[in-house]
Design a protein around this motif. Sequence first.
Motif, mmCIF file in Angstrom:
data_model
loop_
_atom_site.group_PDB
_atom_site.id
_atom_site.type_symbol
_atom_site.label_atom_id
_atom_site.label_comp_id
_atom_site.label_asym_id
_atom_site.label_seq_id
_atom_site.Cartn_x
_atom_site.Cartn_y
_atom_site.Cartn_z
ATOM 1 N N THR A 15 1.496 -1.517 -0.109
ATOM 2 C CA THR A 15 -0.464 -0.386 0.528
ATOM 3 C C THR A 15 1.049 1.360 0.101
ATOM 4 O O THR A 15 0.603 2.606 -0.587
ATOM 5 C CB THR A 15 -0.599 0.040 1.790
ATOM 6 O OG1 THR A 15 -0.140 -0.278 2.477
ATOM 7 C CG2 THR A 15 -1.810 -0.832 1.370
ATOM 8 N N SER A 16 2.387 1.076 0.341
ATOM 9 C CA SER A 16 2.511 2.679 0.515
ATOM 10 C C SER A 16 4.744 1.433 0.632
ATOM 11 O O SER A 16 4.794 0.738 0.722
ATOM 12 C CB SER A 16 2.240 3.291 1.510
ATOM 13 O OG SER A 16 3.010 2.576 3.169
ATOM 14 N N LEU A 17 4.969 2.235 0.306
ATOM 15 C CA LEU A 17 6.839 2.620 0.207
ATOM 16 C C LEU A 17 7.687 3.582 1.052
ATOM 17 O O LEU A 17 6.706 4.611 1.549
ATOM 18 C CB LEU A 17 7.478 3.179 -0.753
ATOM 19 C CG LEU A 17 6.551 2.097 -1.954
ATOM 20 C CD1 LEU A 17 6.857 2.359 -3.392
ATOM 21 C CD2 LEU A 17 7.450 0.306 -2.147
ATOM 22 N N VAL A 18 8.562 2.730 1.380
ATOM 23 C CA VAL A 18 9.370 3.964 2.570
ATOM 24 C C VAL A 18 10.476 4.124 1.843
ATOM 25 O O VAL A 18 11.809 3.604 1.028
ATOM 26 C CB VAL A 18 9.703 2.831 3.597
ATOM 27 C CG1 VAL A 18 10.796 3.490 4.252
ATOM 28 C CG2 VAL A 18 8.156 2.334 4.744
ATOM 29 N N SER A 19 10.628 5.872 1.654
ATOM 30 C CA SER A 19 12.428 6.123 1.812
ATOM 31 C C SER A 19 12.777 5.935 2.367
ATOM 32 O O SER A 19 13.001 5.330 3.475
ATOM 33 C CB SER A 19 12.103 7.762 1.444
ATOM 34 O OG SER A 19 11.650 8.325 2.904
ATOM 35 N N ASN A 20 14.299 5.989 1.469
ATOM 36 C CA ASN A 20 15.371 5.110 2.367
ATOM 37 C C ASN A 20 16.882 5.830 1.333
ATOM 38 O O ASN A 20 16.328 6.547 -0.061
ATOM 39 C CB ASN A 20 15.475 4.066 1.583
ATOM 40 C CG ASN A 20 16.758 3.003 3.397
ATOM 41 O OD1 ASN A 20 17.923 3.990 3.526
ATOM 42 N ND2 ASN A 20 16.701 2.203 3.061
#
Length: 88
Positions: A15-20
């Motif tokens: 449902t969502s992606l995490v920045s990195n």
Amino acid sequence: MIIVSDREFIVDGVTSLVSNDVSANDIRGSTSLLLAAIQTENISRIKNAHQIARGYEHLPLELREKGFNVHVKNLEFNSMDGRAQLLM
């Protein structure tokens, strides 16, 4: 979940992606990282981003024109061959 048939992949993604902070290794992979990064809420940094300029030199600028929040550091346009170049 990924379902594979002889002609297609069916992907039920997250449902969502995490920045990195990530590092690009090739043209297509780095472009995929860029497209994933613009879907996150926070800042992602792509190292070795010159890979994107090798094949898609105007992509970051085109994404900005379409309203995506993409910032390019050290972008130089070479008027001799008409190509943009990311300087790292």
